[in-house]
Design a protein around this motif. Structure first.
Motif, mmCIF file in Angstrom:
data_model
loop_
_atom_site.group_PDB
_atom_site.id
_atom_site.type_symbol
_atom_site.label_atom_id
_atom_site.label_comp_id
_atom_site.label_asym_id
_atom_site.label_seq_id
_atom_site.Cartn_x
_atom_site.Cartn_y
_atom_site.Cartn_z
ATOM 1 N N THR A 15 0.222 22.757 -0.237
ATOM 2 C CA THR A 15 1.033 21.584 0.032
ATOM 3 C C THR A 15 0.731 20.520 -1.007
ATOM 4 O OG1 THR A 15 1.013 22.032 2.396
ATOM 5 C CG2 THR A 15 1.559 19.790 1.722
ATOM 6 N N VAL A 16 1.777 19.939 -1.576
ATOM 7 C CA VAL A 16 1.647 18.838 -2.516
ATOM 8 C C VAL A 16 2.398 17.663 -1.902
ATOM 9 C CG1 VAL A 16 2.186 18.020 -4.828
ATOM 10 C CG2 VAL A 16 1.571 20.423 -4.471
ATOM 11 N N ALA A 17 1.732 16.540 -1.759
ATOM 12 C CA ALA A 17 2.368 15.371 -1.157
ATOM 13 C C ALA A 17 2.071 14.138 -1.990
ATOM 14 C CB ALA A 17 1.854 15.179 0.271
ATOM 15 N N PHE A 18 3.007 13.206 -2.004
ATOM 16 C CA PHE A 18 2.817 11.946 -2.706
ATOM 17 C C PHE A 18 3.718 10.895 -2.087
ATOM 18 C CE2 PHE A 18 5.786 14.679 -4.883
ATOM 19 C CZ PHE A 18 6.903 13.877 -5.096
ATOM 20 N N ARG A 19 3.377 9.643 -2.325
ATOM 21 C CA ARG A 19 4.133 8.531 -1.764
ATOM 22 C C ARG A 19 5.130 8.004 -2.781
ATOM 23 N NH1 ARG A 19 1.693 6.323 2.815
ATOM 24 N NH2 ARG A 19 -0.381 7.146 3.214
ATOM 25 N N VAL A 20 6.275 7.543 -2.283
ATOM 26 C CA VAL A 20 7.287 6.910 -3.126
ATOM 27 C C VAL A 20 7.799 5.663 -2.410
ATOM 28 C CG1 VAL A 20 8.007 9.054 -4.273
ATOM 29 C CG2 VAL A 20 9.130 8.348 -2.170
ATOM 30 N N SER A 21 8.398 4.767 -3.168
ATOM 31 C CA SER A 21 8.981 3.562 -2.582
ATOM 32 C C SER A 21 10.302 3.933 -1.901
ATOM 33 C CB SER A 21 9.244 2.527 -3.674
ATOM 34 O OG SER A 21 10.276 2.987 -4.538
ATOM 35 N N ASP A 22 10.859 2.997 -1.142
ATOM 36 C CA ASP A 22 12.159 3.220 -0.505
ATOM 37 C C ASP A 22 13.232 3.517 -1.548
ATOM 38 O OD1 ASP A 22 11.109 2.809 2.014
ATOM 39 O OD2 ASP A 22 11.764 0.706 2.121
#
Length: 107
Positions: A15-22
């Motif tokens: 699993t690869v996860a990351f945060r992004v802005s709206d």
């Protein structure tokens, strides 16, 4: 949970996860819809510098139509396009390229 292979016979167990802005999330979702791919396939291809080839289908057509409607409404609302609307301009550019590619398939 049962393990399963992807369409190329590979185990996808990382699993690869990351945060992004709206704003980034909206743009990513728009680009995924315009590609006709799943979000996973779109992100994987982009991260691996592979081409994203759009295959015309009803889902892509609907995404193009919805994006063009949204852009038309935004352009009607605005008096002029400014540098504050880079996301809109980028999406419009992707749609134009996609439509040009779809047009080429008919010829």
């Amino acid at each position: 949970m049962e393990k399963s292979l992807d369409y190329k016979g590979r185990w996808r167990n990382h699993t690869v996860a990351f945060r992004v802005s709206d704003e980034e999330a909206r743009l990513l979702n728009d680009l995924v819809a315009l590609s006709g791919l799943t979000k996973q396939d779109y992100i994987t291809r982009r991260l691996l510098c592979q081409d994203v080839v759009v295959q015309g289908n009803p889902r892509v057509y609907k995404a193009l139509k919805n994006q063009m409607t949204a852009i038309h409404e935004e352009l009607k609302r605005m008096e002029s396009i400014s540098s504050d609307n880079d996301e809109l301009l980028y999406t419009l550019q992707v749609i134009a390229i996609t439509l040009d590619g779809l047009k080429g398939e008919d010829e």
